[in-house]
Enzyme design. Structure first.
Site, PDB file in Angstrom:
ATOM      1  N   HIS A   1       0.589  -1.145  -0.041  1.00 50.41           N
ATOM      2  CA  HIS A   1       0.113   0.003   0.107  1.00 50.41           C
ATOM      3  C   HIS A   1       0.608   1.270  -0.153  1.00 50.41           C
ATOM      4  CE1 HIS A   1       1.053  -0.080   4.216  1.00 50.41           C
ATOM      5  NE2 HIS A   1       0.665   1.282   4.377  1.00 50.41           N
TER       6      HIS A   1
HETATM    7  C1  UD1 Z   1      -2.014   5.455   5.979  1.00 48.51           C
HETATM    8  C2  UD1 Z   1      -0.776   5.742   6.711  1.00 48.51           C
HETATM    9  C3  UD1 Z   1       0.218   4.864   6.507  1.00 48.51           C
HETATM   10  C4  UD1 Z   1      -0.283   3.478   7.098  1.00 48.51           C
HETATM   11  C5  UD1 Z   1      -1.300   3.192   6.391  1.00 48.51           C
HETATM   12  C6  UD1 Z   1      -2.332   1.919   6.816  1.00 48.51           C
HETATM   13  C7  UD1 Z   1      -0.354   8.330   6.502  1.00 48.51           C
HETATM   14  C8  UD1 Z   1       0.526   9.458   5.983  1.00 48.51           C
HETATM   15  N1  UD1 Z   1      -0.137   7.064   5.935  1.00 48.51           N
HETATM   16  O1  UD1 Z   1      -1.850   5.369   4.604  1.00 48.51           O
HETATM   17  O2  UD1 Z   1       1.387   5.251   7.322  1.00 48.51           O
HETATM   18  O3  UD1 Z   1       0.762   2.638   6.873  1.00 48.51           O
HETATM   19  O4  UD1 Z   1      -2.388   4.194   6.481  1.00 48.51           O
HETATM   20  O5  UD1 Z   1      -3.131   1.572   5.929  1.00 48.51           O
HETATM   21  O6  UD1 Z   1      -1.010   8.651   7.384  1.00 48.51           O
HETATM   22  N2  UD1 Z   1      -9.124   4.918   1.814  1.00 48.51           N
HETATM   23  C9  UD1 Z   1     -10.406   4.311   1.726  1.00 48.51           C
HETATM   24  N3  UD1 Z   1     -10.753   4.035   2.796  1.00 48.51           N
HETATM   25  C10 UD1 Z   1     -10.638   4.209   4.098  1.00 48.51           C
HETATM   26  C11 UD1 Z   1      -9.369   4.824   4.083  1.00 48.51           C
HETATM   27  C12 UD1 Z   1      -8.547   4.995   2.978  1.00 48.51           C
HETATM   28  O7  UD1 Z   1     -10.830   4.130   0.429  1.00 48.51           O
HETATM   29  O8  UD1 Z   1     -11.124   3.966   4.773  1.00 48.51           O
HETATM   30  C13 UD1 Z   1      -8.515   5.194   0.497  1.00 48.51           C
HETATM   31  C14 UD1 Z   1      -8.800   6.679   0.026  1.00 48.51           C
HETATM   32  O9  UD1 Z   1      -8.905   6.812  -1.397  1.00 48.51           O
HETATM   33  C15 UD1 Z   1      -7.656   7.320   0.495  1.00 48.51           C
HETATM   34  C16 UD1 Z   1      -6.410   6.195   0.313  1.00 48.51           C
HETATM   35  O10 UD1 Z   1      -7.113   5.070   0.656  1.00 48.51           O
HETATM   36  O11 UD1 Z   1      -7.330   8.783  -0.047  1.00 48.51           O
HETATM   37  C17 UD1 Z   1      -5.316   6.535   1.183  1.00 48.51           C
HETATM   38  O12 UD1 Z   1      -5.569   6.679   2.610  1.00 48.51           O
HETATM   39  P1  UD1 Z   1      -4.726   7.562   3.439  1.00 48.51           P
HETATM   40  O13 UD1 Z   1      -5.282   7.236   4.904  1.00 48.51           O
HETATM   41  O14 UD1 Z   1      -4.474   8.792   3.026  1.00 48.51           O
HETATM   42  O15 UD1 Z   1      -3.401   6.763   3.557  1.00 48.51           O
HETATM   43  P2  UD1 Z   1      -2.872   5.306   3.594  1.00 48.51           P
HETATM   44  O16 UD1 Z   1      -2.350   4.870   2.290  1.00 48.51           O
HETATM   45  O17 UD1 Z   1      -3.969   4.231   4.001  1.00 48.51           O
END
Ligand code: UD1
Length: 371
Positions: free
Chosen positions: A209
């Site tokens: 991820h």
């Molecule tokens: C975040 C953390 C990372 C951790 C990871 C675990 C930061 C900078 N990154 O990254 O350290 O390893 O979580 O998963 O804080 N999304 C969904 N549903 C959700 C959450 C996210 O669809 O419930 C999608 C959205 O499109 C979002 C993308 O995933 O924009 C990324 O989510 P985000 O929380 O920004 O970062 P992660 O890649 O999950």
């Protein structure tokens, strides 16, 4: 008699919940403090959040900030704006932040600017890779925290080198092992593998991820190709993070994974079934932070698709090795050719970390005359 001190436990994203849960339960058990679960809402899908809270026997959050997805600045600012209001209306006696996600740093900045004491659980880890958003989150959070609860000696050393006063550094061990031990029986009894019709030890578990792996087609394509080569030797089970699913589809890489009979694609799975898949895997291929530690604890070989790690103890004392698209298949073959490794347990990764954290927190509050 003084009233119970209020402790905010900040959680935000999938890897936070298993760090907060053991401490929450320990504080409830000890009864001298009132822990409040503050969920920022960085992760919000059921399989990234509420299902995991339920697995960990956590109640619904006491405070939900609902900030959702967005750019780094949007997420950080969203948490700061929302959490500041909460702290001003009803200031807690201590704020505990965990891990290294954007919400961790945002809550620490907010609390500290309001002169509230902050403790960081999982302090001191450093990858020395400033292109990782988590490295910035870790450095800022540690610079601000009054108590730095570390999982390993390398973390203590990193903090000393940054000039953190010795009395703030407290090695408590790895709290994620407490979560695993708390749920070991249910993890061992989980039916997920049987439902997939794959035998124990007969597959590699894959998670992917990190933006550095999934956000660019030029990086993700060779990774997908090397995973397909691995699948020729060993079936893969791949629960796909929403960020990665979106990128795989955007780059046209999804259909080839879906067609491959040796690759099982799943939606993200909750904590108990996920740890069941880790526990029974022949090996794990990942770019996660926490999974490097969980595989070390369980003695499962782990190949980490990153050029560096903030968790070097998993390489020095554990089952982890760094990897990339070009080296992956060779490393998988090597693992398949050798005997299974024995479980290794770095010092204080013993399922007793929450007790040590609670004791230290109580001492800090007593010293500050809050109890
Ligand atoms: C975040 C953390 C990372 C951790 C990871 C675990 C930061 C900078 N990154 O990254 O350290 O390893 O979580 O998963 O804080 N999304 C969904 N549903 C959700 C959450 C996210 O669809 O419930 C999608 C959205 O499109 C979002 C993308 O995933 O924009 C990324 O989510 P985000 O929380 O920004 O970062 P992660 O890649 O999950």
């Amino acid at each position: 008699m003084k009233k119970q001190p209020v402790i905010h436990l900040i959680c935000a994203a999938r890897p936070n919940f298993m760090k907060v849960a053991p401490l929450y339960h320990e504080l409830v058990r000890q009864g001298w403090a009132r822990p409040l679960l503050v969920h920022t809402g960085q992760h919000y899908d059921a399989n990234m959040s509420s299902d995991i809270l339920a697995d960990l026997n956590l109640p619904d959050p006491d405070i939900y900030l609902g900030i959702g997805s967005g750019s780094h600045a949007e997420q950080t600012a969203g948490v700061m704006l929302a959490y500041e209001k909460i702290c001003l209306a009803d200031p807690p006696d201590y704020v505990v932040v965990v891990g290294d996600v954007n919400s961790t740093m945002a809550a620490a900045i907010t609390a500290k600017k309001l002169l509230l004491p902050v403790a960081h659980l999982e302090a001191g880890l450093r990858s020395r890779d400033w292109t990782m958003p988590e490295e910035i989150n870790r450095i800022v959070t540690d610079a601000l925290s009054d108590l730095l609860w570390t999982p390993s000696p390398d973390a203590d050393e990193n903090l000393r080198r940054e000039g953190v006063p010795e009395e703030r550094i407290v090695r408590v061990g790895n709290i994620m092992m407490d979560a695993f031990e708390m749920l070991r029986d249910r993890i061992s009894a989980d039916p997920i593998l049987a439902s997939l019709g794959i035998p124990a030890g007969g597959y590699a578990l894959v998670t992917l991820h990190r933006p550095s792996n999934v956000d660019q087609a030029a990086t993700l394509r060779p990774l997908v190709e090397s995973l397909q080569t691995v699948a020729d030797h060993l079936p893969l089970i791949f629960p796909v993070h929403p960020r990665s699913r979106e990128r795989l589809k955007a780059f046209g890489l999804w259909p080839q994974l879906e067609r491959n009979q040796s690759i099982v694609l799943l939606d993200p799975v909750s904590y108990i079934p996920f740890m069941s898949l880790v526990q029974q895997a022949r090996l794990v291929i990942t770019d996660s932070g926490g999974i490097q530690e969980e595989t070390t604890y369980l003695g499962i070989p782990c190949l980490t698709l990153r050029p560096n790690t903030e968790r070097p103890i998993t390489i020095l004392e554990g089952t982890n090795a760094l990897s990339d698209a070009s080296r992956l298949i060779g490393q998988v073959r090597e693992i398949l050719d050798r005997e299974t490794q024995l479980e290794t347990r770095p010092d204080l990764w013993d399922g007793q970390t929450a007790g040590r954290v609670a004791e230290n927190l109580k001492n800090a509050l007593q010293a500050g005359k809050k109890i």
